[in-house]
Scaffold this active site. Structure first.
Site, PDB file in Angstrom:
ATOM      1  N   HIS A 250       0.841  -1.196   0.000  1.00  0.00           N
ATOM      2  CA  HIS A 250       0.000   0.000   0.000  1.00  0.00           C
ATOM      3  C   HIS A 250       0.873   1.242   0.000  1.00  0.00           C
ATOM      4  CE1 HIS A 250      -2.684   3.027   2.142  1.00  0.00           C
ATOM      5  NE2 HIS A 250      -3.370   2.713   1.067  1.00  0.00           N
ATOM      6  N   SER A 251       0.541   2.197  -0.855  1.00  0.00           N
ATOM      7  CA  SER A 251       1.157   3.519  -0.855  1.00  0.00           C
ATOM      8  C   SER A 251       2.678   3.427  -1.034  1.00  0.00           C
ATOM      9  CB  SER A 251       0.784   4.254   0.446  1.00  0.00           C
ATOM     10  OG  SER A 251       1.159   5.604   0.409  1.00  0.00           O
ATOM     11  N   LEU A 252       3.451   4.046  -0.138  1.00  0.00           N
ATOM     12  CA  LEU A 252       4.906   4.044  -0.257  1.00  0.00           C
ATOM     13  C   LEU A 252       5.482   2.638  -0.167  1.00  0.00           C
ATOM     14  CD1 LEU A 252       7.515   5.810  -0.418  1.00  0.00           C
ATOM     15  CD2 LEU A 252       7.515   5.818   2.085  1.00  0.00           C
ATOM     16  N   CYS A 254       4.637   0.154  -1.791  1.00  0.00           N
ATOM     17  CA  CYS A 254       4.780  -0.369  -3.155  1.00  0.00           C
ATOM     18  C   CYS A 254       6.152  -0.016  -3.725  1.00  0.00           C
ATOM     19  CB  CYS A 254       3.683   0.205  -4.054  1.00  0.00           C
ATOM     20  SG  CYS A 254       2.004  -0.139  -3.519  1.00  0.00           S
ATOM     21  N   MET A 335      -1.657  -1.175  -4.153  1.00  0.00           N
ATOM     22  CA  MET A 335      -2.913  -0.510  -3.821  1.00  0.00           C
ATOM     23  C   MET A 335      -2.626   0.957  -3.502  1.00  0.00           C
ATOM     24  SD  MET A 335      -5.053  -3.277  -1.525  1.00  0.00           S
ATOM     25  CE  MET A 335      -4.205  -2.752  -0.042  1.00  0.00           C
TER      26      MET A 335
END
Length: 586
Positions: A250-252, A254, A335
């Site tokens: 999720h977010s960073l 990734c 995501m």
């Protein structure tokens, strides 16, 4: 998790570390004594007036033994101590006022058959920013995702004898980074807001810092490998039977996961840029002697690089390179991911082939999938980084979890976002029959909540817009996706044209690149990706886009649509090998 000591009433297991310490202390005091054979305990039996025969201090709690079967745990927080003192002065016992009774063993005896189905696929769930502000949040988020997945498994994959397990990866709390330096330089005014930013957005600055980036990467890498080794030690058949591993980030998270898998290093990237600059010296206003010296310098540097490459090659051949992760990643789900922005700023540009290898080689990860909500301000698309014209191709819309007989994702054809972008002039009476449809996937029945407002709300919005330039026009300008859409003449026409394309105004010419497509409005197969990467959640029918922009970035965890999507690809390899289930999950 494995449980040994359980909380009275809820029968929730204690944390494993504390449970092991209590078990060691319990055995050292009561080993050899006979325990109660039946599990039908009198949990409400009072111990008023009894003193503890033994006490044991933990990090945040302490445990009192009144006898072998009566064990209580107490919190050592300041508020708990004050409450305990007050209630004891009022005549209540320590245990009855603030103690929580513990039981050694579960309320029912274990049996060999009482276990979940065999786990053939594990999913590591990696958090992004904000864990320092809310420690343990990823554990709660993973629990929500696991609960949603269980509901989907019971509904759509109940005929499978295997099991997908979701495991949280909390990598932030163990990092030291700058210590408290940033906190010490933070002004006191609006301190709450500043602390929130220091605990969340500061992680992005840490990752872009050459000083702390490696610490974040190694923190996540070591935690992934530790959890995998721990799982394999407790499930020895997992590797032997070819268990698969996927990662949901999720977010960073990734970006960090991507860099771990690919081994991307900013220092190596900088060296490559410097080499390119050295190869192209600026010869403008340069004397003959300067040009001659630069040529000699260039030849010397090139010779030096050749020697270094030969030396590195000899070193690499003499030692085996250890992979960053102890497992092969089957699926990498992103995501709400800003990964595309990071790749673009690193110089990644669209190529000429539709292969995922352009950004993530298949030998590293079998499948890359990018999930995002259309109003998530942090999320970006990945497909246009592989083939540029996919910026005008709609992302695939994720099926609603309650949809019956959904069209398999691999059968969905790429469709244009703005099909009217053709280098030709289209008359109004010809537009409806010649312009391809802009919908992403086949429109579901209108009774389904959760569909995109672009698909099922456009007809009614166009009908309202035909009334005049007042409220209808405002709604259309706010919610209409295509800036060149022409409203229908009557609401009746708009209902009939719900599945028809929207015509552009007459005598409008847009000079853009023409992409080959068939008369049905789909992209030519020669220009398609090997497989789709961008998948978009559907907007709610009555969803406010402004409010959704605030909440959508954290709305993935409990989404049943996301759970169905994840399980669809995780069960795909079994579906290919076994008989087809009642509901095609692919």
């Amino acid at each position: 998790m494995r449980g040994q000591w359980f909380i009275d009433g809820t029968w929730q297991p204690l944390e494993e570390e504390e449970s092991n310490l209590i078990e060691q202390e319990h055995l050292s005091c009561f080993r050899g004594q006979r325990i109660q054979e039946s599990f039908e305990m009198d949990v409400s039996k009072s111990i008023d007036g009894k003193d503890a025969v033994h006490s044991f201090k933990l990090s945040r709690n302490h445990v009192d033994w009144h006898n072998m079967d009566e064990v209580y745990i107490y919190s050592d927080a300041t508020t708990s101590k004050i409450a305990r003192t007050v209630t004891q002065k009022l005549g209540f016992s320590k245990a009855s006022s603030s103690g929580t009774r513990l039981h050694r063993g579960y309320v029912e005896e274990a049996s060999l058959e009482d276990k979940p189905s065999q786990t053939t696929h594990i999913v590591f769930v990696v958090h992004g920013i904000g864990q320092k502000m809310d420690q343990g949040r990823i554990i709660k988020n993973t629990a929500m995702m696991r609960e949603a997945a269980r509901k989907i498994e019971e509904r759509h994959f109940s005929n499978h004898a295997t099991h997908v397990e979701f495991l949280p990866v909390e990598w932030r709390s163990k990092l030291t980074l700058d210590g408290d330096t940033v906190d010490s330089i933070t002004p006191d005014k609006v301190r709450g807001l500043r602390d929130m930013l220091n605990s969340s957005a500061m992680d992005i600055m840490y990752y872009t810092s050459p000083l702390y980036r490696d610490e974040l990467v190694k923190g996540l890498q070591q935690e992934l490998n530790r959890l995998y080794s721990l799982f394999c030690s407790r499930n020895p058949d997992f590797e032997e039977k070819g268990g698969k591993v996927s990662i949901v980030s999720h977010s960073l998270g990734c970006v960090i996961t991507y860099d771990i898998m690919t081994g991307w290093n900013p220092v190596r990237f900088y060296e490559q840029l410097m080499e390119k600059e050295d190869e192209l010296p600026d010869e403008e206003w340069m004397s003959y002697e300067e040009r001659h010296l630069l040529d000699e310098l260039y030849i010397t540097k090139r010779r030096l690089r050749e020697i270094e490459e030969r030396l590195n090659g000899l070193k690499a051949s003499s030692m085996t390179q250890i992979p960053a992760l102890k497992f092969k990643v089957e699926n990498f789900f992103c995501m709400g991911s800003p990964l595309a922005v990071f790749l673009a700023l690193r110089g990644i540009r669209p190529g000429n082939t539709g292969s995922q290898d352009h950004i993530l080689p298949r030998e590293i990860c079998n499948r890359l999938l990018n999930i995002f909500h259309p109003t998530d301000p942090v999320a970006y698309r990945l497909e246009p980084l592989i083939l540029k014209h996919y910026s005008n191709i709609s992302p695939v819309q994720i099926h609603w979890y309650n949809t019956s007989n959904p069209l398999p994702y691999e059968h969905m054809k790429p469709c244009f976002l703005h099909p009217c972008k053709e280098s030709t002039s289209i008359a109004e009476n010809e537009g409806i029959s010649t312009i391809p449809s802009p919908v992403t996937s086949p429109v579901l029945p209108r009774r389904h909540y959760g569909e995109s407002i672009t698909n099922i709300g456009k007809a009614s919005i166009l009908g309202a817009a035909s009334i005049g330039k007042g409220l209808g026009g405002m709604l259309f300008s706010r919610f209409g996706r295509s800036s060149t859409a022409q409203p229908s003449e009557t609401p009746k026409d708009s209902m009939e044209d719900e599945k028809k394309p929207v015509a552009s105004p007459p005598t409008t010419t847009v000079a853009t690149q023409t992409l080959p497509h068939s008369s049905s409005g789909f992209l030519d197969s020669a220009l398609e990706l090997d497989h789709r990467i961008d998948f978009e959640l559907r907007e709610g029918l009555v969803e406010s886009r402004y409010w959704s922009a605030v909440t959508s970035h954290t709305a993935y965890w409990s989404s049943l649509d996301v759970a169905l999507f994840l399980l669809t690809f995780m069960y795909k390899h079994e579906h290919d090998n076994n008989a087809k289930p009642d509901l095609d999950p692919i």
